[in-house]
Design an enzyme around this catalytic site. Sequence first.
Site, short mmCIF file in Angstrom:
data_model
loop_
_atom_site.label_atom_id
_atom_site.label_comp_id
_atom_site.label_asym_id
_atom_site.label_seq_id
_atom_site.Cartn_x
_atom_site.Cartn_y
_atom_site.Cartn_z
N GLY A 15 -66.00 -19.29 -9.68
CA GLY A 15 -66.44 -18.67 -10.93
C GLY A 15 -67.47 -19.46 -11.70
CB SER A 16 -69.90 -22.14 -10.91
OG SER A 16 -70.65 -21.62 -9.84
CG ASN A 17 -73.13 -17.68 -10.12
OD1 ASN A 17 -74.29 -17.78 -10.53
ND2 ASN A 17 -72.74 -18.15 -8.95
NE ARG A 94 -61.97 -8.89 0.32
CZ ARG A 94 -61.49 -9.14 1.50
NH1 ARG A 94 -60.93 -8.20 2.22
NH2 ARG A 94 -61.58 -10.34 2.02
CG ASN A 110 -73.86 -9.88 -4.84
OD1 ASN A 110 -72.99 -10.59 -5.36
ND2 ASN A 110 -74.24 -10.04 -3.58
CG HIS A 112 -77.10 -13.61 -0.70
ND1 HIS A 112 -75.85 -13.61 -0.10
CD2 HIS A 112 -77.96 -14.10 0.22
CE1 HIS A 112 -75.97 -14.06 1.13
NE2 HIS A 112 -77.23 -14.37 1.36
C1 GRF Z 1 -72.45 -18.04 -5.25
O1 GRF Z 1 -73.15 -18.93 -4.43
C2 GRF Z 1 -73.03 -16.66 -5.15
O2 GRF Z 1 -74.39 -16.64 -4.87
C3 GRF Z 1 -72.26 -16.05 -4.00
O3 GRF Z 1 -70.98 -16.58 -4.11
C4 GRF Z 1 -71.02 -17.85 -4.76
C5 GRF Z 1 -70.05 -17.77 -5.90
O4 GRF Z 1 -69.90 -19.01 -6.54
N1 GRF Z 1 -72.31 -14.61 -4.04
P1 GRF Z 1 -69.10 -19.07 -7.92
O5 GRF Z 1 -67.73 -18.49 -7.66
O6 GRF Z 1 -69.87 -18.27 -8.92
O7 GRF Z 1 -69.05 -20.52 -8.24
#
Ligand code: GRF
Length: 206
Positions: A15-17, A94, A110, A112
Amino acid sequence: MSEKIVIAILVSGDGSNLQAIIESCQAKTLPCDIAVVISNRPRVRALERAEAAGIKTVCIPHQDYATRADFEEALLSALAPFSPAWIVLAGFDRILSSKFLHTYHQRVLNIHPALLPAFPGLHAARQVLDYGAKVTGVTVHIVDEGTDTGPIILQESVVIANNETEESLLKKLHEIEHRIYPEAMKRVLTKGFEIDGRTVRIIGDE
Ligand code: GRF
């Protein structure tokens, strides 16, 4: 005062994003109200981050459902009461079916960790290094039925160092992700967009 845009965020892991999006909302640089964070995996750090920020969380373990359709039905039912304008995938692992994507048509985002269409799917940083690529990056895109195939909103590249490891590359990619995901969200959610073929045009951008 302008209304905040109601979003729901789907997570599966660290969940860092999610954290970067929460902080952008708290700093009011992103005019969104995160109505709910939903995880398909219990006890993940992403749920703790959401709870720490006072955001409602729901866990819908996908393995509790016999089919993907049943799992998605549960996901759609959990989302519906919040009427989110957008669904933001932040490390959600998923694949979403056309039924889900029809419900939130062109309103699922999303991120990536590669320059799509190169290196879609899992472990993109490892794929990039195994391939011997010299440049990679991050892509924010609209989700369609394929795996990481939807129309691209924003990309940023990064040069791969000679001594790059998966760990060092992931660190660089995360730094980019945490900056450009909230930025891409702000542009798409507040300005609107049109899709011409595969090309996403943000309304008002040159
Ligand atoms: C990120 O690298 C994102 O690009 C990919 O999954 C990873 C999730 O990382 N879809 P986090 O859980 O947000 O740290």
